[in-house]
Design a protein around this motif. Structure first.
Motif, short mmCIF file in Angstrom:
data_model
loop_
_atom_site.label_atom_id
_atom_site.label_comp_id
_atom_site.label_asym_id
_atom_site.label_seq_id
_atom_site.Cartn_x
_atom_site.Cartn_y
_atom_site.Cartn_z
N SER A 71 0.87 -1.32 0.00
CA SER A 71 -0.11 0.10 -0.06
C SER A 71 0.93 1.05 0.01
O SER A 71 0.68 2.20 -0.58
CB SER A 71 -0.94 -0.01 1.26
N ARG A 72 1.88 1.02 0.74
CA ARG A 72 2.89 2.37 0.83
C ARG A 72 3.32 2.73 -0.45
O ARG A 72 3.48 3.77 -0.96
CB ARG A 72 4.02 2.21 1.86
N GLN A 73 3.84 1.62 -1.21
CA GLN A 73 4.38 2.19 -2.75
C GLN A 73 3.58 2.65 -3.30
O GLN A 73 3.77 3.55 -4.27
CB GLN A 73 5.02 0.71 -3.44
N VAL A 74 1.96 2.54 -3.46
CA VAL A 74 1.07 3.29 -4.22
C VAL A 74 0.93 4.67 -3.69
O VAL A 74 1.23 5.67 -4.38
CB VAL A 74 -0.21 2.54 -3.89
N LEU A 75 1.08 4.95 -2.33
CA LEU A 75 1.05 6.18 -1.72
C LEU A 75 1.97 7.02 -2.30
O LEU A 75 2.00 8.27 -2.58
CB LEU A 75 1.22 5.88 -0.05
N VAL A 76 3.43 6.40 -2.41
CA VAL A 76 4.62 7.31 -2.60
C VAL A 76 4.32 7.60 -4.04
O VAL A 76 4.41 8.71 -4.75
CB VAL A 76 5.74 6.44 -2.57
N LYS A 77 3.85 6.90 -4.97
CA LYS A 77 3.65 7.34 -6.31
C LYS A 77 2.51 8.20 -6.59
O LYS A 77 2.58 9.17 -7.20
CB LYS A 77 3.05 6.00 -7.28
N ILE A 78 1.29 8.19 -5.57
CA ILE A 78 0.34 8.94 -5.60
C ILE A 78 0.61 10.43 -5.44
O ILE A 78 0.60 11.34 -5.72
CB ILE A 78 -0.83 8.67 -5.17
N LYS A 79 1.59 10.44 -4.28
CA LYS A 79 1.93 11.75 -3.56
C LYS A 79 2.98 12.39 -4.79
O LYS A 79 2.84 13.70 -5.05
CB LYS A 79 2.82 11.44 -2.34
N ALA A 80 3.64 11.64 -5.57
CA ALA A 80 4.73 12.18 -6.56
C ALA A 80 3.69 12.92 -7.56
O ALA A 80 4.27 13.95 -8.28
CB ALA A 80 5.42 11.11 -6.92
N LEU A 81 2.59 12.26 -7.80
CA LEU A 81 1.61 12.77 -8.77
C LEU A 81 0.81 13.97 -8.21
O LEU A 81 0.14 14.80 -9.22
CB LEU A 81 0.78 11.85 -9.40
N GLY A 82 1.05 14.42 -7.10
CA GLY A 82 0.22 15.39 -6.41
C GLY A 82 -1.03 15.44 -6.01
O GLY A 82 -1.84 16.51 -5.95
N TYR A 83 -1.76 14.12 -5.84
CA TYR A 83 -3.11 13.88 -5.69
C TYR A 83 -3.47 13.89 -4.09
O TYR A 83 -2.43 13.31 -3.34
CB TYR A 83 -3.52 12.39 -6.23
N PRO A 84 -4.50 14.30 -3.61
CA PRO A 84 -4.70 14.03 -2.18
C PRO A 84 -4.82 12.68 -1.74
O PRO A 84 -5.55 11.79 -2.52
CB PRO A 84 -6.19 15.08 -2.10
N THR A 85 -4.50 12.51 -0.56
CA THR A 85 -4.50 11.27 0.20
C THR A 85 -4.95 11.24 1.43
O THR A 85 -4.69 12.18 2.26
CB THR A 85 -2.91 10.62 0.03
#
Ligand code: F6R
Length: 357
Positions: free
Chosen positions: A110-124
């Protein structure tokens, strides 16, 4: 501390009524209404689609959450397996919002997805049971589960906590959107907590069911439709991980498309009947497997029961049935594992938090 309990898993199963009550009070504001962090409500307001990312039991809770978000709050929602999402990302909507459901807050997939999504600048948002956990620290917002530490490897109270917090989130967001919610969730959760207590107090019956259906079986099927399908997935996972019985959860209608070939004389088919709209259809599926020799164990909800049903679950609101229907499945798995001499709290090959991808 497990105190007088033989296993943490049994203690954590027993804690579920109070977990639900704690959650309701933790998410009740000074005016006595259910509420969540305003910043999270705003994140929902700005989004056009919710992406739920999770693994294992948390994924199963996510499937229930999708129903809540879509049916109660009217937010288009997708649920994704975290380990797949990283390299097989769907086309995202224009304004996606990401919700990571993770009991431990440490799951590497799950964390690897969070890292990618944060890099794309989306809210989490992270929904977790562990304050200060990695995913909680790294996401923009946190929704706490308030379930207390979960020690047994097999997740029980975290699942019901996730379902309850997802229901509360959907309810609060729906109201913030000006949608009318046709039921009083606070009251329905309190009814559900009482129903869970009744089930916690029905351990002897669950032990007998485990003995009658699973003592010697090589495999078992869990079937249901609608919400019951998602709970069947969770029931099968619980049984697999602690009793090592090969188990699968299926949508009732899907069995006949292949899997029914596995039904033999005596194959246990644990069936949930809590969804009124499809109760006749699922009972039809039971007839199909019985005609091929299956040994059906029907768990139905009060008001929908029939004579041969093995156990009748106390009635709760149709959206909250997962909170009660999962209880017998947790207990049946517990006793099946116990009868087979398995290490209930520490099943082979498993770790409480999975920190490798
Ligand atoms: C099953 C179980 C696992 C976890 C999964 C995700 O009983 O415990 O399937 O649910 O490893 O863990 P979290 O929720 O900590 O991300």
């Amino acid at each position: 501390e497990k105190g007088t309990y033989p296993h943490y898993m049994l203690k954590e199963i027993d804690e579920q009524p109070s977990v639900i009550r704690n959650i309701v009070s933790a998410y009740t504001n000074a005016a006595g209404e259910l509420s969540i962090d305003e910043a999270i409500v705003n994140a929902f307001k700005e989004a056009d689609r919710l992406y739920i990312i999770a693994a294992g039991t948390s994924l199963h809770a996510g499937l229930i959450g999708q129903q809540y978000m879509e049916k109660v709050a009217g937010i288009p929602t997708e649920v994704h397996i975290s380990s797949e999402f990283g390299y097989n990302m769907p086309l995202l909507s224009k304004k996606p919002l990401f919700l990571f459901i993770t009991q431990s807050g440490e799951t590497a997939d799950s964390r690897q997805v969070l890292v990618k999504i944060k890099a794309l600048g989306y809210p989490t948002i992270t929904m977790t049971n562990v304050p200060g956990s990695t995913l909680s620290r790294e996401a923009d917002h946190t929704l706490m589960l308030h379930a207390g530490p979960e020690i047994a490897v097999a997740s029980t109270k975290a699942y019901t906590a996730q379902v309850a917090v997802l229901a509360i989130t959907a309810d609060v967001v729906a109201k913030a959107f000006g949608r009318s919610v046709a039921f009083d969730l606070k009251q329905e959760l309190s009814i559900a907590a009482n129903a869970i207590q009744t089930l916690v107090d029905s351990k002897e019956e669950m032990e007998t069911i485990a003995r009658d259906f699973l003592a010697t079986s090589r495999n078992a099927f869990f079937i249901g439709r609608n919400m019951d399908y998602y709970v069947s997935l969770e029931g099968a996972l619980k049984l697999k991980e602690i009793s090592y019985i090969q188990a699968e959860g299926f949508a009732g209608g899907e069995l006949k498309h292949g899997t029914i070939a596995l039904i033999e004389e005596g194959t246990p088919v644990i069936t949930l009947v809590t969804q009124k709209q499809v109760s006749l259809n699922i009972r039809g599926n039971v007839k199909e497997v019985v005609a091929r020799g299956a040994n059906p164990c029907i768990l139905s909800m009060e008001g929908m029961e029939e004579e041969d049903d093995r156990f009748v679950l106390p009635k709760v609101h149709e959206l909250l049935t997962p909170l009660v229907s999962v209880l017998p499945l947790q207990l049946i798995s517990y006793y099946a594992a116990l009868h087979r001499g398995c290490d209930v709290d520490k099943p082979r090959n498993l770790a409480k938090s999975v920190t490798v991808e």
